[in-house]
Design an enzyme around this catalytic site. Structure first.
Site, short mmCIF file in Angstrom:
data_model
loop_
_atom_site.label_atom_id
_atom_site.label_comp_id
_atom_site.label_asym_id
_atom_site.label_seq_id
_atom_site.Cartn_x
_atom_site.Cartn_y
_atom_site.Cartn_z
N LYS A 199 0.89 -1.13 -0.12
CA LYS A 199 -0.09 0.13 -0.05
C LYS A 199 0.67 1.17 0.21
CE LYS A 199 -3.58 2.24 2.74
NZ LYS A 199 -4.55 2.45 3.70
N GLU A 248 10.50 -4.65 4.65
CA GLU A 248 10.61 -6.16 4.25
C GLU A 248 10.35 -6.04 2.90
OE1 GLU A 248 8.98 -4.90 6.85
OE2 GLU A 248 9.09 -5.97 8.61
N GLY A 276 -4.80 -1.90 4.82
CA GLY A 276 -4.13 -2.92 4.41
C GLY A 276 -4.67 -4.43 4.72
N ARG A 277 -5.31 -4.38 5.88
CA ARG A 277 -5.63 -5.54 6.31
C ARG A 277 -7.12 -5.90 5.61
NH1 ARG A 277 -4.72 -2.15 10.15
NH2 ARG A 277 -6.59 -1.53 11.58
N GLU A 309 -4.86 -6.57 14.69
CA GLU A 309 -4.42 -5.19 14.18
C GLU A 309 -5.16 -4.05 14.43
OE1 GLU A 309 -2.64 -4.19 10.11
OE2 GLU A 309 -0.82 -4.41 11.13
N HIS A 352 -5.55 -32.34 17.67
CA HIS A 352 -4.29 -33.19 18.23
C HIS A 352 -3.26 -32.31 18.52
CE1 HIS A 352 -5.96 -37.07 16.81
NE2 HIS A 352 -6.46 -36.52 15.96
N LYS A 389 9.27 -0.59 14.43
CA LYS A 389 9.82 -0.27 13.29
C LYS A 389 11.07 0.60 13.36
CE LYS A 389 5.64 -0.92 10.22
NZ LYS A 389 4.90 -0.33 9.37
#
Ligand code: F6P
Length: 556
Positions: free
Chosen positions: A213, A219, A273-274, A348, A379, A504
């Site tokens: 965005k 990263e 973004g999400r 978030e 399990h 960050k």
């Protein structure tokens, strides 16, 4: 309710606080014996059934929760969101990801402008581009068709598309359309993730999508530069134009990076973004993989009823019972990436410490969301949710499997075996098993405490008729809206994420230090004792890392 009044100061909140004490006296076993109550807690919408009768709630609780929602002005807040008002006040933005699902002729305004035509311009561009890549009329630098795609992005620019990709992969229609194609996702800045992504691929048949965005995420940008180097090294720098495209709101930085703005697919500030999986962020990679016709089905609008129910029930569990976590348990391997996606959407959005007006909250918001497909979770962590901590669970089941298997002579087919667990687990959690029942079964006295299940553990069940692109989209919309409903009731801003910034900026300081230490041999300075010690050890034990290396890419 005045806008600065916290929801916990209102009468409906206080009513629920005392009501929960009554409910705590009632075991789910008793609540489940009331058929009328159970009937009132089953809702059908568009083929999806929600059963919330295993919540620790009565119809009276629901009335009180609706009252709370009204006091929180839930309806008005939803309308303000759909009307494009700048409800994300700390970033001064409207929140209009719902416009991404709007039909072509709908009108949805942001700042007095109908944004739907912009959405459809980009969708048309995606349709055209994805068809050209798929039919081989858009080719790479050596004239070969681009059969493989690596989508580079992190957080919201990764998790939603990965979830939908994973869910479509085994859908018969979608998988047929994906024949001969590969779609991979590079998210982690860890070079191992680069190695895994490029393993077995050739630059000349690979298209890289840089999805960000902001186009500033550290990263993603390093990974994008890495894949640019991978392409350039083999095909020369001019190949980048044919092998790299971008999806971003920041077209200036896209161009600076060296990607032709004509090969950029825009989205807008009003898409968090999400919440961006129905924008080019998800639609482009998925359309290249499966074809636009399949993908557009997951972007249909959804009505608001089910999400409101899920939202208020989760407020009930978090704020009144104090349950800190919530498990998302799909009985479908195709939904294996659903929980990780909702984890970001929910945590978030709603993991906040202050109200939308900046007042510290005297109550907790958000919940710890986690999950795995059943029966794998059974399990693993189900021990804890049956006999340890109480974790409200969302069970998600599918009537018709994407990939049915029948074996001659088996008691049930494979999907029925899976679904036996889907139906059994909620009752095991709700009813539990008493010492009396165990003794009747002749369980040895000393084992009785260990084999006792307290029960009274809440869950809800969602049953979907099938899992095609359309249903995947419905599920996504239910949970996106659920999160918004929670945030509206708690009175927080569910659309900013300042909590990710501090880490960050501290990483920027460390990055500078690592550079100075590697290149100039400077020792770590300006950090506390603990960080200095660890950094020094790290640098000492990696003394052989070259200071000014040539480009070296993974070779596996
Ligand atoms: O760091 C958190 C975050 O800002 C998320 O909200 C977002 O989804 C992710 O980073 C990626 O951001 P971008 O799409 O701008 O690269």
């Amino acid at each position: 309710m005045a806008s600065s009044t916290l929801i916990c100061e209102t009468q409906p909140w206080k009513d629920l606080k005392s009501h929960v004490e009554d409910i705590k006296k009632t075991h789910l076993r008793e609540l489940l014996s009331d058929t009328d109550r159970c009937k009132s807690m089953m809702v059908d919408f568009d083929g999806i059934t929600l059963d919330y009768s295993r919540q620790r709630a009565t119809p009276g609780t629901m009335d009180k929760l609706y009252n709370l929602a009204e006091t929180a002005h839930l309806k008005e807040k939803i309308n303000r969101m759909f009307n494009g008002e700048r409800i994300n006040s700390t970033e001064n933005r409207s929140v209009l990801h719902v416009a991404l699902r709007a039909p072509r002729d709908a009108v949805m305004q942001s700042d007095g402008k109908n944004v739907v035509p912009d959405v459809w311009n980009v969708l048309d561009k995606i349709k055209d581009f994805s068809e050209r890549v798929r039919n081989g009329s858009w080719v790479g630098a050596t004239g070969k068709a681009l059969t493989d795609v690596i989508s580079v992005g992190i957080g919201g620019s990764f998790l939603g598309p990965l979830f939908v990709h994973t869910a479509l992969q085994t859908d018969p229609e979608a998988s047929k359309c994906a024949t001969g194609r590969q779609l991979r996702f590079l998210a982690n800045v860890d070079p191992i993730d680069v190695a895994r992504n490029i393993a077995g691929l050739k630059p000349e048949t690979t298209l890289v999508l840089v999805v960000s965005k902001t186009f500033t995420t550290a990263e993603t940008m390093l990974n994008a530069r890495t894949l640019r180097a991978w392409i350039s090294k083999e095909l020369g720098p001019s190949a980048v134009a044919k092998h790299m495209v971008a999806i971003s709101t920041n077209l200036t930085l896209v161009e600076k990076f060296g990607i032709d703005p004509n090969n950029a697919f825009a989205f807008w500030d009003w898409v968090g973004g999400r919440y961006s999986v129905c924008s080019a962020v998800g639609v482009l990679p998925l359309s290249i993989q499966y074809g636009f016709t399949v993908v557009e089905k997951y972007s249909t609008p959804f009505e608001k009823n089910l999400p409101v129910l899920l939202g208020i029930l989760s407020v009930w569990n978090v704020s009144f019972f104090g349950y800190p976590a919530s498990a998302i348990l799909p009985y479908s391997q195709a939904l294996e990436k659903f929980a990780p996606h909702i984890q970001q959407v929910s945590m978030e959005s709603n993991g906040k410490g202050v109200s939308i007006d900046g007042k510290p909250l005297p109550f907790e918001t958000g919940e710890i969301d986690f999950g795995e497909p059943g029966t794998n979770g059974q399990h693993s962590f189900y021990q804890l949710i049956h006999q340890g901590r109480v974790v409200p669970c969302d069970f998600i089941g599918i009537v018709k499997s994407q990939q049915p298997v029948y074996l001659e002579g088996e008691v049930v087919n494979n999907h029925d075996e899976l679904m036996s667990n889907f139906f059994a687990q909620p009752d095991a959690l709700a009813y539990g098993k008493t010492p009396e029942e165990l003794l009747k079964e002749n369980v040895l006295q000393h084992l009785v405490p260990h084999k006792t299940f307290s029960g009274n553990r809440p869950s809800l069940s969602l049953l979907l008729p099938s899992l095609d692109a359309y249903k995947i989209g419905q599920l996504l919309a239910i949970y996106e809206h659920r999160v918004a409903v929670q945030g509206f009731i708690w009175g927080i801003n569910s659309f900013d994420q300042w909590g990710v910034e501090l880490g960050k900026s501290l990483a920027t300081q460390v990055r500078k230090q690592l550079h100075a230490s590697r290149v100039k041999g400077e020792s770590a300075e300006g950090f506390n004792f603990s960080t200095t010690t660890m950094l020094t050890k790290y640098l000492k034990e990696s003394f052989d890392v070259p200071a000014n290396p040539p480009t070296i890419l993974p070779r596996i």
